[in-house]
Design a protein around this motif. Structure first.
Motif, mmCIF file in Angstrom:
data_model
loop_
_atom_site.group_PDB
_atom_site.id
_atom_site.type_symbol
_atom_site.label_atom_id
_atom_site.label_comp_id
_atom_site.label_asym_id
_atom_site.label_seq_id
_atom_site.Cartn_x
_atom_site.Cartn_y
_atom_site.Cartn_z
ATOM 1 N N TYR A 155 0.823 -1.213 0.000
ATOM 2 C CA TYR A 155 0.000 0.000 0.000
ATOM 3 C C TYR A 155 0.854 1.258 0.000
ATOM 4 C CZ TYR A 155 -3.976 2.989 1.229
ATOM 5 O OH TYR A 155 -4.943 3.956 1.231
ATOM 6 N N ALA A 156 1.913 1.257 0.803
ATOM 7 C CA ALA A 156 2.784 2.431 0.881
ATOM 8 C C ALA A 156 3.571 2.625 -0.408
ATOM 9 C CB ALA A 156 3.740 2.296 2.068
ATOM 10 N N LEU A 157 4.069 1.548 -0.974
ATOM 11 C CA LEU A 157 4.913 1.651 -2.171
ATOM 12 C C LEU A 157 4.132 2.036 -3.420
ATOM 13 C CD1 LEU A 157 7.187 -1.493 -1.640
ATOM 14 C CD2 LEU A 157 7.806 0.913 -1.295
ATOM 15 N N SER A 158 2.822 1.862 -3.406
ATOM 16 C CA SER A 158 2.037 2.095 -4.626
ATOM 17 C C SER A 158 1.334 3.447 -4.661
ATOM 18 C CB SER A 158 0.990 0.986 -4.779
ATOM 19 O OG SER A 158 0.115 0.948 -3.668
ATOM 20 N N GLN A 159 1.514 4.281 -3.645
ATOM 21 C CA GLN A 159 0.798 5.553 -3.607
ATOM 22 C C GLN A 159 1.200 6.484 -4.761
ATOM 23 O OE1 GLN A 159 -1.719 6.625 -1.482
ATOM 24 N NE2 GLN A 159 -1.743 4.476 -0.870
ATOM 25 N N LEU A 160 2.460 6.869 -4.808
ATOM 26 C CA LEU A 160 2.911 7.768 -5.872
ATOM 27 C C LEU A 160 2.891 7.099 -7.251
ATOM 28 C CD1 LEU A 160 5.801 9.718 -4.090
ATOM 29 C CD2 LEU A 160 3.502 10.530 -4.659
ATOM 30 N N PRO A 161 3.331 5.821 -7.382
ATOM 31 C CA PRO A 161 3.190 5.168 -8.692
ATOM 32 C C PRO A 161 1.742 5.089 -9.166
ATOM 33 C CG PRO A 161 4.732 3.945 -7.336
ATOM 34 C CD PRO A 161 4.116 4.991 -6.449
ATOM 35 N N GLY A 162 0.810 4.934 -8.220
ATOM 36 C CA GLY A 162 -0.600 4.894 -8.608
ATOM 37 C C GLY A 162 -1.057 6.191 -9.244
ATOM 38 N N GLY A 163 -0.611 7.316 -8.686
ATOM 39 C CA GLY A 163 -0.946 8.602 -9.298
ATOM 40 C C GLY A 163 -0.346 8.756 -10.678
ATOM 41 N N TRP A 164 0.899 8.308 -10.839
ATOM 42 C CA TRP A 164 1.550 8.381 -12.147
ATOM 43 C C TRP A 164 0.831 7.502 -13.172
ATOM 44 C CZ3 TRP A 164 4.027 4.623 -15.108
ATOM 45 C CH2 TRP A 164 4.770 5.101 -16.194
ATOM 46 N N LEU A 165 0.467 6.292 -12.782
ATOM 47 C CA LEU A 165 -0.226 5.382 -13.695
ATOM 48 C C LEU A 165 -1.592 5.933 -14.091
ATOM 49 C CD1 LEU A 165 0.621 1.952 -12.025
ATOM 50 C CD2 LEU A 165 1.447 2.784 -14.242
ATOM 51 N N ALA A 166 -2.306 6.516 -13.112
ATOM 52 C CA ALA A 166 -3.624 7.075 -13.422
ATOM 53 C C ALA A 166 -3.517 8.234 -14.397
ATOM 54 C CB ALA A 166 -4.306 7.530 -12.126
ATOM 55 N N LYS A 167 -2.500 9.057 -14.226
ATOM 56 C CA LYS A 167 -2.319 10.183 -15.136
ATOM 57 C C LYS A 167 -1.900 9.707 -16.516
ATOM 58 C CE LYS A 167 0.218 14.515 -15.723
ATOM 59 N NZ LYS A 167 1.219 15.440 -15.177
ATOM 60 N N THR A 168 -1.102 8.663 -16.585
ATOM 61 C CA THR A 168 -0.569 8.191 -17.854
ATOM 62 C C THR A 168 -1.578 7.378 -18.649
ATOM 63 O OG1 THR A 168 1.642 8.119 -16.882
ATOM 64 C CG2 THR A 168 1.314 6.910 -18.939
ATOM 65 N N PHE A 169 -2.229 6.416 -17.981
ATOM 66 C CA PHE A 169 -3.103 5.480 -18.691
ATOM 67 C C PHE A 169 -4.585 5.714 -18.431
ATOM 68 C CE2 PHE A 169 0.931 3.258 -17.862
ATOM 69 C CZ PHE A 169 1.326 3.013 -19.169
ATOM 70 N N GLY A 170 -4.917 6.626 -17.534
ATOM 71 C CA GLY A 170 -6.316 6.879 -17.217
ATOM 72 C C GLY A 170 -6.754 6.108 -15.991
ATOM 73 N N GLY A 171 -7.537 6.745 -15.146
ATOM 74 C CA GLY A 171 -7.962 6.138 -13.897
ATOM 75 C C GLY A 171 -8.838 4.919 -14.081
ATOM 76 N N ARG A 172 -9.607 4.877 -15.166
ATOM 77 C CA ARG A 172 -10.508 3.749 -15.392
ATOM 78 C C ARG A 172 -9.738 2.440 -15.521
ATOM 79 N NH1 ARG A 172 -15.632 3.842 -17.614
ATOM 80 N NH2 ARG A 172 -16.418 1.776 -18.121
ATOM 81 N N LYS A 173 -8.719 2.437 -16.357
ATOM 82 C CA LYS A 173 -7.926 1.222 -16.566
ATOM 83 C C LYS A 173 -7.180 0.832 -15.296
ATOM 84 C CE LYS A 173 -7.646 -0.738 -19.723
ATOM 85 N NZ LYS A 173 -8.385 -1.965 -20.133
ATOM 86 N N VAL A 174 -6.609 1.812 -14.604
ATOM 87 C CA VAL A 174 -5.849 1.517 -13.384
ATOM 88 C C VAL A 174 -6.776 0.960 -12.300
ATOM 89 C CG1 VAL A 174 -4.455 2.526 -11.534
ATOM 90 C CG2 VAL A 174 -4.081 3.232 -13.900
ATOM 91 N N LEU A 175 -7.981 1.512 -12.187
ATOM 92 C CA LEU A 175 -8.919 1.044 -11.169
ATOM 93 C C LEU A 175 -9.326 -0.403 -11.411
ATOM 94 C CD1 LEU A 175 -10.729 1.606 -8.711
ATOM 95 C CD2 LEU A 175 -12.495 2.383 -10.315
ATOM 96 N N GLU A 176 -9.690 -0.733 -12.638
ATOM 97 C CA GLU A 176 -10.153 -2.097 -12.892
ATOM 98 C C GLU A 176 -9.026 -3.116 -12.735
ATOM 99 O OE1 GLU A 176 -10.093 -1.996 -17.793
ATOM 100 O OE2 GLU A 176 -11.882 -1.370 -16.698
ATOM 101 N N ILE A 177 -7.801 -2.749 -13.126
ATOM 102 C CA ILE A 177 -6.665 -3.656 -12.920
ATOM 103 C C ILE A 177 -6.349 -3.774 -11.434
ATOM 104 C CG2 ILE A 177 -4.195 -3.959 -13.335
ATOM 105 C CD1 ILE A 177 -4.589 -2.781 -16.091
ATOM 106 N N GLY A 178 -6.451 -2.660 -10.697
ATOM 107 C CA GLY A 178 -6.223 -2.708 -9.258
ATOM 108 C C GLY A 178 -7.216 -3.620 -8.554
#
Length: 528
Positions: A155-178
């Protein structure tokens, strides 16, 4: 009268002409001019009468077809005449399934909020299942703490990468994969429970999947929800976390008692996989309608978002004034206070069910039922705290003062209640439960204190500041949860292992907040 005869072909225009009306209105001026003036007037009167009757019939037919339909869908109703039975059949098919005509952004809010319900169900399920798992595998408190804290590593390691992934690929794709990642990892827990490295890895994957979800949901809301509805959308979506805590704590005990502790992970994991499949079907049904609330210039093209984001990301990261952030006393105050609040929250979330079971001698069902009370009470306190803070600001109280008052309530309340619970005052178990519930519920005042300060200080960099403080705030989930188990094995005292460290951080956090916190807008410069 002659002037009327010359303009007979312009006499009437119907908004929805029928075939018969069209044929009548196509009478040319030459046909009418052959008649005498008296007959011309009679002819026009007949035409007008026919048009009025047919127009009334047309309105009645259309109103019957429109029954049960949205206004904006009326444009798609065929103008061709049909019998009454056919109209009723078409109306029924247009209204099924019942949610078909709900605006897409509302479907989005519901499905995303449901994802966060499942998110916290999978977060709290281990806090209940750890009790029978420890008995089965012979784990001591240190080992149980290690297993529970492994979630927070991911959980701690994925906070900032999660923001980067959401900005890069879109929150929809990141949410469903998460969601898919943490659900499959949850279902693997019973399979890997006897192999400690595999079990720890599975919980790390659950933490990674859930860690990217807040940034993904924030990006998803920003892309699809109009500004006028965004506050309600955020409250509704993230409110699913409290609902998930309550649901998980209520469902886990009966499932464990009737089907075994393994059932909790299989069933909760199945919920997440089902959500993932349903989200795919929803996306395929309306692939682009989620962008309806925005204009073309405001929406982000899903086809080009990846390429453009990669190019923009390099420049945007360099433009962030990182050095200026860490030169600000107010930023450091937010970082430390976020750490302190998370210590109390995560340790209690993980260990309170065990405390209620072992220290207060409650059975598994009663212990889980009692653990539901703090998140339930927090829902009520959150609404009261927001109205209280907004009321003070409306009366002219300085924003920094309001944030300090709310955060002080959020820290001193649980500190006092934990102190009372840790002292040997001879209180019966249910009074201790009531005291802890009240203190932890009042800690929700932090939502009107610390969690508003990022936006108060710098709306431009609020998401970056929250990412920084939230990353540090996840560390107590790793260190605090495991340390509590170690101290419990060493001291055999809940007061020293669970309550004393939390009280220390609550009190020290209050001092730092009152001394250095500020909600004054700051212009962070990158000239350094």
């Amino acid at each position: 009268m002659a002037k009327l005869t010359l303009r007979a072909d312009r006499f009437c225009v119907l908004s929805h002409p029928t075939s018969s009306q069209t044929s009548i209105l196509k009478l040319s001026q030459s046909h009418l001019s052959l008649l005498s003036p008296k007959w011309r007037l009679s002819k026009l009167t007949i035409i007008a009468s026919i048009k009025t009757k047919e127009d009334a019939a047309e309105k009645q037919r259309v109103s019957g077809v429109l029954t049960g339909l949205r206004v904006d869908e009326a444009k798609s109703v065929p103008a061709s005449s049909s019998d009454e039975g056919s109209s009723e059949t078409e109306s029924f098919s247009w209204n099924w399934p019942p949610w078909k005509n709900i605006p897409e952004r509302y479907k989005l809010m519901v499905t995303t909020s449901l994802a966060f319900v499942i998110c916290n169900m999978d977060k709290v399920n281990l806090s209940i299942a750890i009790i029978p798992m420890s008995h089965q595998f012979g784990w001591n408190s240190s080992t149980a703490g290690l297993v529970q804290s492994s979630f927070f590593w991911g959980y701690a390691l994925s906070q900032l990468p999660g923001g980067w992934l959401a900005k890069t690929f879109g929150g929809r794709k990141v949410l469903e994969i998460g969601v898919l990642t943490w659900s499959l990892a949850t279902a693997l827990v019973p399979v890997l429970a006897g192999f400690m490295p595999g079990l720890v890895l599975s919980r790390i994957l659950v933490g990674i999947g859930e860690g990217v979800s807040p940034s993904a949901a924030t990006d998803l809301i920003a892309r699809t929800i109009p500004i006028g509805e965004r506050s309600r959308a955020v409250a509704f979506v993230f409110g699913g976390l409290s609902v998930g805590s309550v649901t998980g704590l209520l469902l886990a005990p009966p499932l464990i008692q009737n089907l075994g502790w393994e059932s909790v992970f299989y069933i909760f994991g199945f919920f997440g996989v089902t959500w993932f499949l349903g989200f795919q079907l929803l996306k395929e049904a309306q692939p682009s309608s989620f962008a309806e609330p925005f204009s073309r210039s405001q929406s982000i093209s899903t086809k080009n978002s990846g390429n453009t984001s990669f190019k923009a990301l390099g420049g945007s990261v360099k433009d962030i004034p990182w050095k200026a952030f860490f030169q600000s006393e107010a930023v450091w105050a937010m970082i430390y206070v976020h750490f302190c609040g998370s210590w109390g929250h995560y340790t209690c979330l993980s260990w309170l069910p065990t405390y209620f079971s072992e220290e207060l001698n409650l059975n598994l069902t009663a212990a889980a039922g009692v653990a539901v009370l703090p998140p339930l009470a927090s829902i009520l306190v959150t609404s009261i705290a927001s109205q209280f803070a907004d009321g003070l600001i409306a009366r002219g109280v300085e924003i920094t003062v309001v944030r300090k008052i709310c955060q002080t309530i959020a820290f001193l309340s649980p500190a006092i209640c934990m102190t009372l619970s840790s002292l040997d005052l001879g209180l019966p178990p249910w009074e201790i439960v009531g005291i802890l519930t009240g203190g932890l519920a009042l800690s929700s005042f932090a939502l009107s204190g610390l969690y508003c300060t990022h936006q108060d200080m710098s709306p431009e960099y609020a998401s970056i500041l929250l990412g920084i403080t939230n990353t540090v705030g996840a560390v107590p989930g790793i260190v605090g949860v495991a340390l509590t188990g170690y101290l419990l094995d060493s001291t055999h005292s809940w007061s020293l292992s669970l309550f004393a460290p939390s009280i220390f951080f609550y009190l020290s956090g209050t001092i730092v907040w009152l001394a250095f916190a500020s909600s004054k807008p700051q212009t962070f410069s990158k000239t350094d």
